[in-house]
Design an enzyme around this catalytic site. Structure first.
Site, PDB file in Angstrom:
ATOM      1  N   GLU A  16       0.821  -1.277  -0.177  1.00  0.00           N
ATOM      2  CA  GLU A  16       0.076   0.007   0.046  1.00  0.00           C
ATOM      3  C   GLU A  16       1.043   1.468  -0.105  1.00  0.00           C
ATOM      4  O   GLU A  16       1.934   1.171   0.674  1.00  0.00           O
ATOM      5  CB  GLU A  16      -0.846  -0.071   1.265  1.00  0.00           C
ATOM      6  CG  GLU A  16      -1.713   1.122   1.652  1.00  0.00           C
ATOM      7  CD  GLU A  16      -2.213   1.103   2.961  1.00  0.00           C
ATOM      8  OE1 GLU A  16      -3.148   1.725   3.334  1.00  0.00           O
ATOM      9  OE2 GLU A  16      -2.004   0.330   3.809  1.00  0.00           O
ATOM     10  N   TRP A  17       0.484   2.299  -0.673  1.00  0.00           N
ATOM     11  CA  TRP A  17       1.249   3.508  -0.706  1.00  0.00           C
ATOM     12  C   TRP A  17       0.764   4.545   0.291  1.00  0.00           C
ATOM     13  O   TRP A  17      -0.506   4.484   0.474  1.00  0.00           O
ATOM     14  CB  TRP A  17       0.933   4.194  -2.018  1.00  0.00           C
ATOM     15  CG  TRP A  17       1.792   5.556  -2.254  1.00  0.00           C
ATOM     16  CD1 TRP A  17       1.294   6.703  -1.918  1.00  0.00           C
ATOM     17  CD2 TRP A  17       3.096   5.814  -2.245  1.00  0.00           C
ATOM     18  NE1 TRP A  17       2.155   7.812  -2.000  1.00  0.00           N
ATOM     19  CE2 TRP A  17       3.572   7.018  -2.138  1.00  0.00           C
ATOM     20  CE3 TRP A  17       4.245   4.946  -2.582  1.00  0.00           C
ATOM     21  CZ2 TRP A  17       4.732   7.682  -2.433  1.00  0.00           C
ATOM     22  CZ3 TRP A  17       5.567   5.385  -2.887  1.00  0.00           C
ATOM     23  CH2 TRP A  17       5.572   6.862  -2.677  1.00  0.00           C
ATOM     24  N   LEU A  18       1.653   5.149   1.071  1.00  0.00           N
ATOM     25  CA  LEU A  18       1.057   6.079   2.075  1.00  0.00           C
ATOM     26  C   LEU A  18       1.835   7.284   1.831  1.00  0.00           C
ATOM     27  O   LEU A  18       2.890   7.224   1.702  1.00  0.00           O
ATOM     28  CB  LEU A  18       1.542   5.235   3.446  1.00  0.00           C
ATOM     29  CG  LEU A  18       1.022   3.848   3.854  1.00  0.00           C
ATOM     30  CD1 LEU A  18       1.668   3.511   5.163  1.00  0.00           C
ATOM     31  CD2 LEU A  18      -0.463   4.146   4.036  1.00  0.00           C
ATOM     32  N   ASP A  46      12.647  -4.732  14.474  1.00  0.00           N
ATOM     33  CA  ASP A  46      13.749  -3.963  13.634  1.00  0.00           C
ATOM     34  C   ASP A  46      13.246  -2.520  14.061  1.00  0.00           C
ATOM     35  O   ASP A  46      13.389  -1.639  12.997  1.00  0.00           O
ATOM     36  CB  ASP A  46      13.910  -4.340  12.283  1.00  0.00           C
ATOM     37  CG  ASP A  46      15.121  -3.759  11.606  1.00  0.00           C
ATOM     38  OD1 ASP A  46      15.985  -3.238  12.501  1.00  0.00           O
ATOM     39  OD2 ASP A  46      15.048  -4.100  10.483  1.00  0.00           O
TER      40      ASP A  46
END
Length: 290
Positions: free
Chosen positions: A93-95, A195
């Site tokens: 998904e692009w945010l 991480d």
């Protein structure tokens, strides 16, 4: 390659997608990262690596799905992953990212605390091995946290480091001291990002906290908190909100150095250089205190 990835996106989403625009974007030192979009301005984030890295992307997708299922803190949702023309890929998904405000960082702390309250009845580990950077991360289930961290975290990294030619004269002594360093500490097997340095905690333009690039497993939540302090701390709003939601137990400051040794050893295994000296210094400090 892009046509193949676009076809997979179309099949998974049920909406025809043509990757008419591709541009490189920041994505860390491990993968190549791109933004791809179509004439309707739909966009996705794509990471590429060698085809041999497909298992790494599969594990990343599974970890993102597991965090998303807790409905505690946002992650970029994985859309699809696979291989094409000699490359492995994962589409996310692009945010649209913005800048963290006091409110956003406080929400990050609250939401991470909620995620850490998600525990595994199977103990410490995960359903599969994954990676920390490009290094294998072993996640065989164990009921004892001290044994898990000594064997599958510090011990495994030391084995790799010595194979790489690193010199750690106090390695055996440090491994023997871990039960003493962690004595009396009985953490919950919390769902971890794994991480969580500053580059993997971002905020959307709507001030929504997001964590990215996880190395998921169930372990001591202090591992995540320790790493937030390793390469430049998060803002104070984050720590205040976290501690209000899920107070840390006494002794965290002493355990933090041991937990961060895992990541410094991993950085030596990935990048070499001065990380060997830093790891040896950390071992000497831990042994002098115990």
């Amino acid at each position: 390659m892009w046509n193949s990835i676009a076809t997979q996106i179309s099949q998974v989403t049920g909406q025809l997608f043509h990757a008419t625009h591709q541009r490189p974007v920041g994505g860390g030192s491990i993968n190549r990262a791109f933004a791809i979009s179509d004439p309707d301005h739909r966009a996705y984030f794509v990471k590429l690596n060698d085809a041999s890295c497909l298992a790494m992307f599969e594990a990343e997708a599974l970890g993102l799905q597991q965090i998303a299922a807790t409905q505690t803190i946002r992650v970029p949702l994985p859309i699809c992953w696979g291989t094409t023309q000699g490359s492995a890929y994962i589409v996310l998904e692009w945010l649209d990212l913005g800048y963290g405000t006091h409110r956003a960082w406080a929400a990050m702390g609250q939401q991470l605390a909620a995620m850490h309250r998600v525990a595994s009845p199977q103990g410490f580990g995960w359903e599969r091995n994954n990676t920390i950077g490009l290094t294998p991360q072993i996640n065989a289930w164990m009921s004892d946290w001290i044994a898990f961290f000594a064997e599958q975290r510090i011990g495994y990294q030391l084995q790799l480091a010595q194979q790489r030619g690193g010199h750690f004269s106090q390695a055996a002594q440090l491994l023997a001291a871990i039960p003493q360093i962690l004595a009396g500490h009985q953490p919950l097997p919390s769902l971890l990002h794994g991480d969580l340095w500053s580059g993997n905690a971002v905020v959307t333009q709507l001030e929504e906290p997001v964590i990215v690039d996880p190395a998921v497993y169930f372990g001591d939540r202090e591992v995540d908190l320790a790493m937030t302090e390793l390469f430049g701390s998060f803002p104070n709003d984050f720590y205040r909100a976290y501690d209000q939601a899920f107070p840390l137990e006494p002794g965290y400051r002493q355990r933090k150095l041991l937990y961060n040794l895992y990541h410094i050893l991993n950085h030596f295994n990935l990048f070499g250089g001065s990380y060997e000296h830093q790891a040896n210094q950390m071992m000497a400090t831990l042994l002098s205190e115990h």
